[in-house]
Design a protein around this motif. Structure first.
Motif, PDB file in Angstrom:
ATOM      1  N   TYR A 160      12.800  12.332   8.054  1.00  0.00           N
ATOM      2  CA  TYR A 160      11.387  12.422   7.690  1.00  0.00           C
ATOM      3  C   TYR A 160      10.639  11.155   8.097  1.00  0.00           C
ATOM      4  N   ILE A 161       9.354  11.306   8.324  1.00  0.00           N
ATOM      5  CA  ILE A 161       8.481  10.161   8.590  1.00  0.00           C
ATOM      6  C   ILE A 161       7.684   9.889   7.308  1.00  0.00           C
ATOM      7  N   PRO A 162       7.991   8.775   6.613  1.00  0.00           N
ATOM      8  CA  PRO A 162       7.213   8.486   5.402  1.00  0.00           C
ATOM      9  C   PRO A 162       5.798   8.032   5.745  1.00  0.00           C
ATOM     10  N   VAL A 163       4.833   8.552   5.001  1.00  0.00           N
ATOM     11  CA  VAL A 163       3.427   8.164   5.170  1.00  0.00           C
ATOM     12  C   VAL A 163       2.963   7.610   3.818  1.00  0.00           C
ATOM     13  N   VAL A 164       2.668   6.309   3.792  1.00  0.00           N
ATOM     14  CA  VAL A 164       2.497   5.621   2.507  1.00  0.00           C
ATOM     15  C   VAL A 164       1.042   5.208   2.295  1.00  0.00           C
ATOM     16  N   SER A 165       0.507   5.539   1.106  1.00  0.00           N
ATOM     17  CA  SER A 165      -0.810   4.996   0.766  1.00  0.00           C
ATOM     18  C   SER A 165      -0.651   3.889  -0.275  1.00  0.00           C
ATOM     19  N   SER A 166      -1.644   3.003  -0.266  1.00  0.00           N
ATOM     20  CA  SER A 166      -1.454   1.699  -0.915  1.00  0.00           C
ATOM     21  C   SER A 166      -1.958   1.647  -2.355  1.00  0.00           C
ATOM     22  N   GLY A 217     -12.853 -11.335 -11.694  1.00  0.00           N
ATOM     23  CA  GLY A 217     -13.893 -10.375 -11.322  1.00  0.00           C
ATOM     24  C   GLY A 217     -13.510  -9.408 -10.224  1.00  0.00           C
ATOM     25  N   ILE A 218     -12.242  -9.358  -9.821  1.00  0.00           N
ATOM     26  CA  ILE A 218     -11.862  -8.457  -8.722  1.00  0.00           C
ATOM     27  C   ILE A 218     -11.321  -7.127  -9.246  1.00  0.00           C
ATOM     28  N   GLY A 219     -11.087  -7.056 -10.574  1.00  0.00           N
ATOM     29  CA  GLY A 219     -10.700  -5.794 -11.208  1.00  0.00           C
ATOM     30  C   GLY A 219      -9.276  -5.374 -10.892  1.00  0.00           C
ATOM     31  N   PHE A 220      -9.099  -4.068 -10.644  1.00  0.00           N
ATOM     32  CA  PHE A 220      -7.744  -3.519 -10.479  1.00  0.00           C
ATOM     33  C   PHE A 220      -7.238  -3.658  -9.045  1.00  0.00           C
ATOM     34  N   VAL A 221      -7.407  -4.822  -8.483  1.00  0.00           N
ATOM     35  CA  VAL A 221      -6.781  -5.095  -7.184  1.00  0.00           C
ATOM     36  C   VAL A 221      -5.380  -5.602  -7.477  1.00  0.00           C
ATOM     37  N   GLY A 222      -4.412  -5.014  -6.806  1.00  0.00           N
ATOM     38  CA  GLY A 222      -3.029  -5.367  -7.085  1.00  0.00           C
ATOM     39  C   GLY A 222      -2.363  -6.120  -5.960  1.00  0.00           C
ATOM     40  N   GLU A 223      -1.262  -6.726  -6.332  1.00  0.00           N
ATOM     41  CA  GLU A 223      -0.318  -7.308  -5.367  1.00  0.00           C
ATOM     42  C   GLU A 223       0.975  -6.513  -5.495  1.00  0.00           C
ATOM     43  N   VAL A 224       1.848  -6.640  -4.510  1.00  0.00           N
ATOM     44  CA  VAL A 224       3.142  -5.956  -4.598  1.00  0.00           C
ATOM     45  C   VAL A 224       4.083  -6.836  -5.415  1.00  0.00           C
ATOM     46  N   ASN A 225       4.534  -6.303  -6.543  1.00  0.00           N
ATOM     47  CA  ASN A 225       5.491  -7.059  -7.355  1.00  0.00           C
ATOM     48  C   ASN A 225       6.889  -6.892  -6.790  1.00  0.00           C
ATOM     49  N   ASN A 226       7.280  -5.653  -6.543  1.00  0.00           N
ATOM     50  CA  ASN A 226       8.526  -5.412  -5.822  1.00  0.00           C
ATOM     51  C   ASN A 226       8.528  -4.066  -5.109  1.00  0.00           C
ATOM     52  N   VAL A 227       9.373  -3.985  -4.092  1.00  0.00           N
ATOM     53  CA  VAL A 227       9.497  -2.742  -3.308  1.00  0.00           C
ATOM     54  C   VAL A 227      10.909  -2.214  -3.524  1.00  0.00           C
ATOM     55  N   ASN A 228      10.990  -0.913  -3.809  1.00  0.00           N
ATOM     56  CA  ASN A 228      12.284  -0.256  -3.950  1.00  0.00           C
ATOM     57  C   ASN A 228      12.436   0.665  -2.733  1.00  0.00           C
ATOM     58  N   ILE A 229      13.270   0.222  -1.780  1.00  0.00           N
ATOM     59  CA  ILE A 229      13.282   0.925  -0.485  1.00  0.00           C
ATOM     60  C   ILE A 229      14.092   2.225  -0.496  1.00  0.00           C
ATOM     61  N   LYS A 230      14.721   2.527  -1.665  1.00  0.00           N
ATOM     62  CA  LYS A 230      15.636   3.670  -1.699  1.00  0.00           C
ATOM     63  C   LYS A 230      14.979   4.969  -1.210  1.00  0.00           C
ATOM     64  N   ILE A 231      13.783   5.228  -1.723  1.00  0.00           N
ATOM     65  CA  ILE A 231      13.126   6.497  -1.358  1.00  0.00           C
ATOM     66  C   ILE A 231      12.822   6.531   0.147  1.00  0.00           C
ATOM     67  N   LEU A 232      12.435   5.361   0.699  1.00  0.00           N
ATOM     68  CA  LEU A 232      12.132   5.329   2.143  1.00  0.00           C
ATOM     69  C   LEU A 232      13.404   5.571   2.947  1.00  0.00           C
ATOM     70  N   ALA A 252      -3.914  -2.247   2.155  1.00  0.00           N
ATOM     71  CA  ALA A 252      -2.871  -1.520   2.889  1.00  0.00           C
ATOM     72  C   ALA A 252      -2.086  -2.431   3.841  1.00  0.00           C
ATOM     73  N   ASP A 253      -2.727  -3.486   4.353  1.00  0.00           N
ATOM     74  CA  ASP A 253      -1.988  -4.436   5.198  1.00  0.00           C
ATOM     75  C   ASP A 253      -0.883  -5.106   4.374  1.00  0.00           C
ATOM     76  N   THR A 254      -1.252  -5.493   3.149  1.00  0.00           N
ATOM     77  CA  THR A 254      -0.289  -6.153   2.260  1.00  0.00           C
ATOM     78  C   THR A 254       0.910  -5.242   2.015  1.00  0.00           C
ATOM     79  N   VAL A 255       0.627  -3.971   1.726  1.00  0.00           N
ATOM     80  CA  VAL A 255       1.713  -3.007   1.468  1.00  0.00           C
ATOM     81  C   VAL A 255       2.598  -2.872   2.711  1.00  0.00           C
ATOM     82  N   ALA A 256       1.969  -2.767   3.873  1.00  0.00           N
ATOM     83  CA  ALA A 256       2.759  -2.615   5.105  1.00  0.00           C
ATOM     84  C   ALA A 256       3.673  -3.832   5.306  1.00  0.00           C
ATOM     85  N   GLY A 257       3.115  -5.012   5.083  1.00  0.00           N
ATOM     86  CA  GLY A 257       3.889  -6.247   5.274  1.00  0.00           C
ATOM     87  C   GLY A 257       5.069  -6.326   4.317  1.00  0.00           C
TER      88      GLY A 257
END
Ligand SMILES: Nc1ncnc2c1ncn2[C@@H]1O[C@H](COP(=O)(O)OP(=O)(O)O)[C@@H](O)[C@H]1O
Ligand SMILES: CC(=O)N[C@@H](CCC(=O)OP(=O)(O)O)C(=O)O
Length: 300
Positions: free
Chosen positions: A171-177, A148-163, A191-196
């Motif tokens: 540049y200072i990357p500004v990331v939305s979750s 029942g939480i719908g399209f709430v996601g978890e991070v499957n993987n992070v590709n740091i190349k672009i950062l 957004a806390d999850t993404v930052a972590g």
């Protein structure tokens, strides 16, 4: 100008120089290091404070640290949902995200909040690039999966190349979750999850979460009950004992996960204090709650 006025100006200048000079060992310690800052929606409400946060980020970049800003925007999403007559609902601090809510989340976070922060950083003399999880395949999402939480996601993987590409070029990357899964379906990730996860993937020196409380409180209604330092085990116990609830749950969880994956220190600090970021990084004052891997690190 009177003699006493001249004296005052001299003293004031001396204090400023002393403050700058005292920052030197910290600048030397952290130069070239990655600092992931999560700027929560709760701490974004005051535009005066917002300007100071933005200046602090530009400052970090100018003195040679590598800041990456991940932003929230929960209150702004709530206000747009309200305008559109959609009811906001939460489960364990996460927004229940049906398809119409997902559209609003993406429009508000990626469209409005992200671009506003990018523009403010650029106005302050930095060079910011806004991106969400979709850009440069930064984040692949998977469903969080609670019923029942719908399209709430978890991070499957992070590709740091672009950062890395951005940061290496000043540049200072500004990331939305917001991120998509393999099929392109967008997900709303806390957004806390993404930052972590980004901090962990980059092996960041610090993860700093700016919010609207002093840190983790023993009694969340009483600011005098701040817990200044906890280790991973104690942090998990605080969640199990319901001391930590609501929006603080994803914060503590993401600190714990990032520390377990090699981030050196995680801090939950009060974004309502002017220049709280500079205070945390460049002084011994130690504001907020510091979460560390083990008690051996507790002196930091
Ligand atoms: N033990 C606790 N200590 C501090 N805050 C807590 C605690 N438990 C729950 N909270 C709540 O968590 C909120 C911070 O989460 P949230 O509103 O999601 O902030 P942000 O927008 O910065 O992510 C606090 O304002 C407070 O109401
Ligand atoms: C799944 C989930 O809860 N996503 C969050 C994303 C934004 C966020 O995290 O904003 P704050 O940091 O201001 O709370 C939301 O929809 O509110």
């Amino acid at each position: 100008m009177t003699v006493s006025q001249t004296e005052y100006i001299k003293q004031d200048a001396a204090t400023r120089v002393q403050v700058l000079s005292e920052a030197l060992p910290y600048i030397q310690q952290f130069i070239g290091r990655t600092i992931v800052v999560k700027y929560g929606g709760a701490a974004m409400k005051d535009s005066n404070l917002k300007d100071k946060v933005i200046r602090d980020i530009v400052f970090l970049s100018c003195v040679g640290l590598r800041p990456i800003l991940v932003h929230g925007g929960g209150p702004e999403i709530n206000s747009w949902l309200d305008k559109l007559g959609i009811e906001a609902q939460f489960k364990n601090g996460l927004r229940v995200t049906d398809a119409p809510t997902m559209d609003v989340v993406e429009m508000v976070l990626v469209g409005r909040v992200n671009k506003e922060i990018v523009a403010l950083i650029n106005q302050a003399g930095g060079s910011a690039v806004g991106l969400c999880g979709k850009d440069g395949n930064l984040i692949k999402a998977r469903p969080q999966g609670d019923e029942g939480i719908g399209f709430v996601g978890e991070v499957n993987n992070v590709n740091i190349k672009i950062l890395e590409t951005l940061v290496n070029n000043g540049y200072i990357p500004v990331v939305s979750s917001v991120a998509a899964d393999e099929t392109g379906q967008p997900y709303n990730i806390n957004a806390d999850t993404v930052a972590g996860e980004i901090a962990a993937a980059l092996g960041a020196e610090k993860l700093i979460l700016l919010t609207d409380t002093r840190g983790i409180l023993k009694d969340y209604k009483d600011p005098s009950t701040l817990i200044p330092k906890v280790d991973i085990q104690e942090a998990r116990e605080l969640i199990a004992m319901d001391v930590v609830s609501g929006g603080m749950i994803p914060k503590v969880n993401c600190c714990v996960r990032s520390l377990a994956q090699g981030v050196k220190a995680a801090h939950i600090i009060d974004g309502r204090i002017p220049h709280s970021l500079l205070l945390e990084i460049f002084t011994d004052v130690g504001i907020g709650t510091m979460i560390v891997g083990s008690h051996l690190q507790m002196s930091g």
